[in-house]
Motif scaffolding. Structure first.
Motif, PDB file in Angstrom:
ATOM      1  N   ALA A  71      31.937  44.886  58.748  1.00 11.73           N
ATOM      2  CA  ALA A  71      32.672  46.150  58.834  1.00 11.73           C
ATOM      3  C   ALA A  71      33.211  46.582  57.470  1.00 11.73           C
ATOM      4  O   ALA A  71      33.883  47.609  57.377  1.00 11.73           O
ATOM      5  CB  ALA A  71      33.820  46.008  59.832  1.00 11.73           C
ATOM      6  N   GLY A  72      32.894  45.824  56.441  1.00 10.37           N
ATOM      7  CA  GLY A  72      33.325  46.194  55.104  1.00 10.37           C
ATOM      8  C   GLY A  72      34.749  45.786  54.780  1.00 10.37           C
ATOM      9  O   GLY A  72      35.339  46.285  53.818  1.00 10.37           O
ATOM     10  N   GLY A  73      35.305  44.897  55.548  1.00 10.06           N
ATOM     11  CA  GLY A  73      36.692  44.494  55.351  1.00 10.06           C
ATOM     12  C   GLY A  73      36.888  43.309  54.433  1.00 10.06           C
ATOM     13  O   GLY A  73      37.966  42.740  54.395  1.00 10.06           O
ATOM     14  N   THR A  74      35.861  42.926  53.699  1.00 10.09           N
ATOM     15  CA  THR A  74      35.987  41.808  52.772  1.00 10.09           C
ATOM     16  C   THR A  74      35.553  42.260  51.388  1.00 10.09           C
ATOM     17  O   THR A  74      34.948  43.322  51.227  1.00 10.09           O
ATOM     18  CB  THR A  74      35.114  40.614  53.207  1.00 10.09           C
ATOM     19  N   GLN A  75      35.851  41.446  50.406  1.00 11.32           N
ATOM     20  CA  GLN A  75      35.400  41.751  49.044  1.00 11.32           C
ATOM     21  C   GLN A  75      34.909  40.479  48.400  1.00 11.32           C
ATOM     22  O   GLN A  75      35.331  39.374  48.757  1.00 11.32           O
ATOM     23  CB  GLN A  75      36.523  42.384  48.225  1.00 11.32           C
ATOM     24  N   ASP A  76      34.014  40.651  47.431  1.00 11.72           N
ATOM     25  CA  ASP A  76      33.479  39.499  46.706  1.00 11.72           C
ATOM     26  C   ASP A  76      34.589  38.855  45.891  1.00 11.72           C
ATOM     27  O   ASP A  76      35.501  39.527  45.414  1.00 11.72           O
ATOM     28  CB  ASP A  76      32.350  39.923  45.776  1.00 11.72           C
ATOM     29  N   LEU A  77      34.492  37.539  45.725  1.00 10.77           N
ATOM     30  CA  LEU A  77      35.439  36.829  44.886  1.00 10.77           C
ATOM     31  C   LEU A  77      35.141  37.133  43.422  1.00 10.77           C
ATOM     32  O   LEU A  77      33.982  37.196  43.006  1.00 10.77           O
ATOM     33  CB  LEU A  77      35.351  35.327  45.111  1.00 10.77           C
ATOM     34  N   ASP A  78      36.172  37.304  42.641  1.00 15.47           N
ATOM     35  CA  ASP A  78      36.036  37.482  41.211  1.00 15.47           C
ATOM     36  C   ASP A  78      36.148  36.101  40.584  1.00 15.47           C
ATOM     37  O   ASP A  78      37.216  35.490  40.590  1.00 15.47           O
ATOM     38  CB  ASP A  78      37.138  38.401  40.697  1.00 15.47           C
ATOM     39  N   PRO A  79      35.032  35.579  40.021  1.00 13.73           N
ATOM     40  CA  PRO A  79      35.063  34.214  39.467  1.00 13.73           C
ATOM     41  C   PRO A  79      36.069  34.067  38.338  1.00 13.73           C
ATOM     42  O   PRO A  79      36.528  32.977  38.040  1.00 13.73           O
ATOM     43  CB  PRO A  79      33.636  33.963  38.977  1.00 13.73           C
ATOM     44  N   ASN A  80      36.458  35.167  37.706  1.00 15.93           N
ATOM     45  CA  ASN A  80      37.438  35.102  36.621  1.00 15.93           C
ATOM     46  C   ASN A  80      38.863  34.924  37.157  1.00 15.93           C
ATOM     47  O   ASN A  80      39.766  34.606  36.399  1.00 15.93           O
ATOM     48  CB  ASN A  80      37.370  36.350  35.741  1.00 15.93           C
ATOM     49  N   ARG A  81      39.056  35.149  38.432  1.00 20.15           N
ATOM     50  CA  ARG A  81      40.391  35.027  39.034  1.00 20.15           C
ATOM     51  C   ARG A  81      40.600  33.697  39.730  1.00 20.15           C
ATOM     52  O   ARG A  81      41.666  33.439  40.271  1.00 20.15           O
ATOM     53  CB  ARG A  81      40.627  36.170  40.022  1.00 20.15           C
ATOM     54  N   LEU A  82      39.576  32.855  39.761  1.00 21.23           N
ATOM     55  CA  LEU A  82      39.695  31.557  40.446  1.00 21.23           C
ATOM     56  C   LEU A  82      40.381  30.530  39.608  1.00 21.23           C
ATOM     57  O   LEU A  82      40.479  30.416  38.525  1.00 21.23           O
ATOM     58  CB  LEU A  82      38.316  31.047  40.884  1.00 21.23           C
TER      59      LEU A  82
END
Length: 72
Positions: free
Chosen positions: A61-72
């Motif tokens: 449903a479009g309610g997620t976003q990809d993880l930003d590897p720079n923020r991990l």
């Protein structure tokens, strides 16, 4: 009893009594831990399936976003 377990017990039988008791205690503890883990996991299977289905539906449903590897 498997051959490997039989061999392990034969080797354990050669140990001093204290070492045999220590080994037996660790083995019994491991068996009990395994039983508890299997029981807990078995009871949580339906819940895990439901949570996975909810997560997939939210993603579709479009309610997620990809993880930003720079923020991990």
């Amino acid at each position: 009893m498997t051959e490997l377990l039989r061999k392990a017990f034969e080797e354990a039988d050669k140990l001093p009594e204290k070492d045999q008791n220590d080994l037996a205690s660790r083995l019994l503890e491991e068996i009990e831990t395994e039983r508890r883990w299997n029981g807990s996991f078995g009871r949580s299977g339906d819940m895990l399936t439901r949570l996975a289905e909810e997560a997939l539906a939210e993603h579709r449903a479009g309610g997620t976003q990809d993880l930003d590897p720079n923020r991990l």
